[in-house]
Design a protein around this motif. Structure first.
Motif, PDB file in Angstrom:
ATOM      1  N   THR A  90       0.834  -1.192   0.000  1.00 21.26           N
ATOM      2  CA  THR A  90       0.000   0.000   0.000  1.00 21.26           C
ATOM      3  C   THR A  90       0.874   1.248   0.000  1.00 21.26           C
ATOM      4  N   THR A  91       0.388   2.311  -0.654  1.00 24.15           N
ATOM      5  CA  THR A  91       1.106   3.580  -0.697  1.00 24.15           C
ATOM      6  C   THR A  91       0.122   4.740  -0.662  1.00 24.15           C
ATOM      7  N   TRP A  92       0.625   5.869  -0.228  1.00 29.10           N
ATOM      8  CA  TRP A  92      -0.027   7.164  -0.444  1.00 29.10           C
ATOM      9  C   TRP A  92       1.040   8.087  -1.000  1.00 29.10           C
ATOM     10  N   GLU A  93       0.698   8.780  -2.097  1.00 28.98           N
ATOM     11  CA  GLU A  93       1.669   9.648  -2.774  1.00 28.98           C
ATOM     12  C   GLU A  93       1.023  10.999  -3.071  1.00 28.98           C
ATOM     13  N   SER A  94       1.644  12.078  -2.641  1.00 29.99           N
ATOM     14  CA  SER A  94       1.096  13.407  -2.897  1.00 29.99           C
ATOM     15  C   SER A  94       1.098  13.698  -4.397  1.00 29.99           C
ATOM     16  N   LYS A  95       0.117  14.484  -4.840  1.00 28.07           N
ATOM     17  CA  LYS A  95      -0.008  14.741  -6.280  1.00 28.07           C
ATOM     18  C   LYS A  95       1.103  15.623  -6.824  1.00 28.07           C
ATOM     19  N   ASP A  96       1.830  16.343  -5.947  1.00 32.29           N
ATOM     20  CA  ASP A  96       2.981  17.106  -6.432  1.00 32.29           C
ATOM     21  C   ASP A  96       4.238  16.243  -6.535  1.00 32.29           C
ATOM     22  N   GLY A  97       4.122  14.960  -6.176  1.00 34.46           N
ATOM     23  CA  GLY A  97       5.241  14.037  -6.316  1.00 34.46           C
ATOM     24  C   GLY A  97       6.335  14.187  -5.290  1.00 34.46           C
ATOM     25  N   LEU A  98       6.072  14.898  -4.182  1.00 34.18           N
ATOM     26  CA  LEU A  98       7.143  15.198  -3.224  1.00 34.18           C
ATOM     27  C   LEU A  98       7.094  14.361  -1.949  1.00 34.18           C
ATOM     28  N   LYS A  99       5.976  13.703  -1.664  1.00 33.94           N
ATOM     29  CA  LYS A  99       5.869  12.932  -0.429  1.00 33.94           C
ATOM     30  C   LYS A  99       5.231  11.579  -0.711  1.00 33.94           C
ATOM     31  N   MET A 100       5.623  10.595   0.109  1.00 34.61           N
ATOM     32  CA  MET A 100       5.100   9.243  -0.070  1.00 34.61           C
ATOM     33  C   MET A 100       5.156   8.484   1.252  1.00 34.61           C
ATOM     34  N   ALA A 120       8.830   8.763   2.597  1.00 34.75           N
ATOM     35  CA  ALA A 120       9.905   9.376   1.814  1.00 34.75           C
ATOM     36  C   ALA A 120       9.475  10.758   1.368  1.00 34.75           C
ATOM     37  N   SER A 121      10.454  11.614   1.120  1.00 36.44           N
ATOM     38  CA  SER A 121      10.149  12.963   0.650  1.00 36.44           C
ATOM     39  C   SER A 121      11.280  13.454  -0.240  1.00 36.44           C
ATOM     40  N   LEU A 122      10.927  14.351  -1.145  1.00 39.68           N
ATOM     41  CA  LEU A 122      11.896  15.022  -2.011  1.00 39.68           C
ATOM     42  C   LEU A 122      11.936  16.493  -1.643  1.00 39.68           C
ATOM     43  N   GLU A 123      13.101  17.107  -1.768  1.00 38.06           N
ATOM     44  CA  GLU A 123      13.240  18.521  -1.431  1.00 38.06           C
ATOM     45  C   GLU A 123      12.456  19.407  -2.388  1.00 38.06           C
ATOM     46  N   ARG A 124      12.379  18.985  -3.641  1.00 39.31           N
ATOM     47  CA  ARG A 124      11.682  19.733  -4.680  1.00 39.31           C
ATOM     48  C   ARG A 124      11.494  18.794  -5.861  1.00 39.31           C
ATOM     49  N   VAL A 125      10.671  19.169  -6.815  1.00 36.27           N
ATOM     50  CA  VAL A 125      10.493  18.359  -8.017  1.00 36.27           C
ATOM     51  C   VAL A 125      11.831  18.232  -8.740  1.00 36.27           C
ATOM     52  N   GLY A 126      12.251  17.009  -8.957  1.00 40.55           N
ATOM     53  CA  GLY A 126      13.532  16.777  -9.616  1.00 40.55           C
ATOM     54  C   GLY A 126      14.720  16.844  -8.680  1.00 40.55           C
ATOM     55  N   GLY A 127      14.472  17.136  -7.409  1.00 42.53           N
ATOM     56  CA  GLY A 127      15.566  17.295  -6.463  1.00 42.53           C
ATOM     57  C   GLY A 127      15.860  16.026  -5.703  1.00 42.53           C
ATOM     58  N   PRO A 128      16.897  16.063  -4.845  1.00 38.05           N
ATOM     59  CA  PRO A 128      17.207  14.902  -4.017  1.00 38.05           C
ATOM     60  C   PRO A 128      16.204  14.778  -2.877  1.00 38.05           C
ATOM     61  N   GLY A 129      16.310  13.695  -2.118  1.00 35.29           N
ATOM     62  CA  GLY A 129      15.395  13.497  -1.007  1.00 35.29           C
ATOM     63  C   GLY A 129      15.916  12.459  -0.047  1.00 35.29           C
ATOM     64  N   THR A 130      15.046  12.024   0.850  1.00 34.61           N
ATOM     65  CA  THR A 130      15.400  11.017   1.839  1.00 34.61           C
ATOM     66  C   THR A 130      14.232  10.065   2.033  1.00 34.61           C
ATOM     67  N   VAL A 131      14.540   8.855   2.491  1.00 35.54           N
ATOM     68  CA  VAL A 131      13.531   7.899   2.886  1.00 35.54           C
ATOM     69  C   VAL A 131      13.831   7.470   4.313  1.00 35.54           C
ATOM     70  N   HIS A 132      12.807   7.504   5.149  1.00 36.43           N
ATOM     71  CA  HIS A 132      12.942   7.063   6.540  1.00 36.43           C
ATOM     72  C   HIS A 132      12.143   5.783   6.720  1.00 36.43           C
ATOM     73  N   TYR A 133      12.836   4.699   7.048  1.00 33.70           N
ATOM     74  CA  TYR A 133      12.194   3.410   7.290  1.00 33.70           C
ATOM     75  C   TYR A 133      11.864   3.265   8.778  1.00 33.70           C
ATOM     76  N   SER A 134      10.650   2.798   9.072  1.00 30.73           N
ATOM     77  CA  SER A 134      10.298   2.393  10.425  1.00 30.73           C
ATOM     78  C   SER A 134      10.351   0.878  10.584  1.00 30.73           C
ATOM     79  N   VAL A 135      10.240   0.143   9.478  1.00 29.17           N
ATOM     80  CA  VAL A 135      10.328  -1.314   9.418  1.00 29.17           C
ATOM     81  C   VAL A 135      11.172  -1.656   8.187  1.00 29.17           C
ATOM     82  N   PRO A 136      12.122  -2.587   8.230  1.00 27.91           N
ATOM     83  CA  PRO A 136      12.400  -3.536   9.317  1.00 27.91           C
ATOM     84  C   PRO A 136      13.208  -2.960  10.480  1.00 27.91           C
ATOM     85  N   GLU A 137      13.833  -1.797  10.272  1.00 27.02           N
ATOM     86  CA  GLU A 137      14.515  -1.124  11.378  1.00 27.02           C
ATOM     87  C   GLU A 137      14.516   0.368  11.119  1.00 27.02           C
ATOM     88  N   ASP A 138      14.698   1.135  12.165  1.00 25.64           N
ATOM     89  CA  ASP A 138      14.683   2.593  12.046  1.00 25.64           C
ATOM     90  C   ASP A 138      15.974   3.061  11.377  1.00 25.64           C
TER      91      ASP A 138
END
Length: 264
Positions: A90-100, A120-138
């Motif tokens: 399952t996923t939820w993704e913002s329509k601006d493509g910046l959050k998931m 996960a989030s992106l800094e801007r459209v086309g920009g870098p970003g980060t993903v934070h996992y809560s499972v399988p580990e933080d």
């Protein structure tokens, strides 16, 4: 579908094809679909048979897209034993493509074999970003510039098809692995139409064949982890699936389909 803005696309699609008019885009369709899966090819002697279903739902959640993909398969081994496999994603993704947000859980014979969740989030459209996992580990991983989330990935493929592109490469993060992002190599052919379909909502739209190969980022392997080919319609609905798992290939046929009206 996995089976998924435009600033990054402008860089990724440059060159290789003469400029041409781009077809008007159909809006992405919120819909429910059920695919019947049958074994098309077995490359390993351990696989004697396979069958299953894949239920896919994408809903217009006003500020984003909410999707669920439930894959159920029965694998028959060479000893005639049935092995039940289930994947629920399952996923939820913002329509601006910046959050998931994402969650994926796989079981074999009711035992959990893989589970991944986080955001996960992106800094801007086309920009870098980060993903934070809560499972399988933080843990937190970086996503490179140009990364697309699944719905944005689909939109980028369709935009390339309308522009007459044949080959593109797109960085992707879809939340199906704790390894972070992937690279995808996309081949597009025979885009045009409309073409006949048993589904009236699809028969009036352009479509084409799309083949996507997924690779782990940072490896030197030329062999993809997973491949899928399909017919994509202009609204993002897929049919005529070939799902290559390496040891075997499953064929997916769209057997139930309905457009879901927006809830906003």
């Amino acid at each position: 579908m996995r089976l998924f803005v435009l600033t990054a696309l402008a860089l990724l699609l440059g060159g290789g094809v003469p400029a041409m008019a781009v077809e008007p885009a159909a809006p992405m369709a919120a819909h429910r679909a059920l695919y019947t899966l049958t074994l098309e090819q077995a490359r390993a002697s351990e696989v004697a048979g396979a069958s299953g279903t894949m239920a896919y739902e994408v809903l217009d959640a006003c500020d984003g897209w909410a999707s669920r993909q439930r894959l159920e398969m029965t694998i028959i081994n060479r000893d005639g034993q049935d092995i039940q496999m289930l994947s629920d994603y399952t996923t939820w993704e913002s329509k601006d493509g910046l959050k998931m947000r994402f969650r994926m859980r796989q079981t074999t014979e009711q035992a959990v074999t893989s589970e991944v969740a986080g955001e996960a989030s992106l800094e801007r459209v086309g920009g870098p970003g980060t993903v934070h996992y809560s499972v399988p580990e933080d843990t937190t991983k970086d996503l490179p510039a140009g990364t697309l989330f699944p719905m944005a990935h689909t939109e980028a493929i369709l935009a390339a098809a309308r522009a007459g592109k044949k080959f593109i490469t797109l960085p992707l993060f879809d939340g199906t692995s704790e390894k972070g992002g992937q690279d995808s190599s996309v081949a597009i052919s025979s885009w045009g139409g409309p073409r006949p379909s048993k589904w009236p909502d699809l028969a009036k739209l352009p479509s084409g064949r799309v083949h996507v190969a997924f690779f782990d980022r940072g490896t030197s392997s030329q062999q993809p982890d997973y491949e899928v080919s399909m017919r994509y319609w202009d609204n993002g609905v897929a049919d005529e699936l070939d799902m290559d798992f390496g040891e075997f290939v499953m064929k997916g046929t769209l057997t139930q389909f309905a457009i879901v009206p927006p809830g906003c």
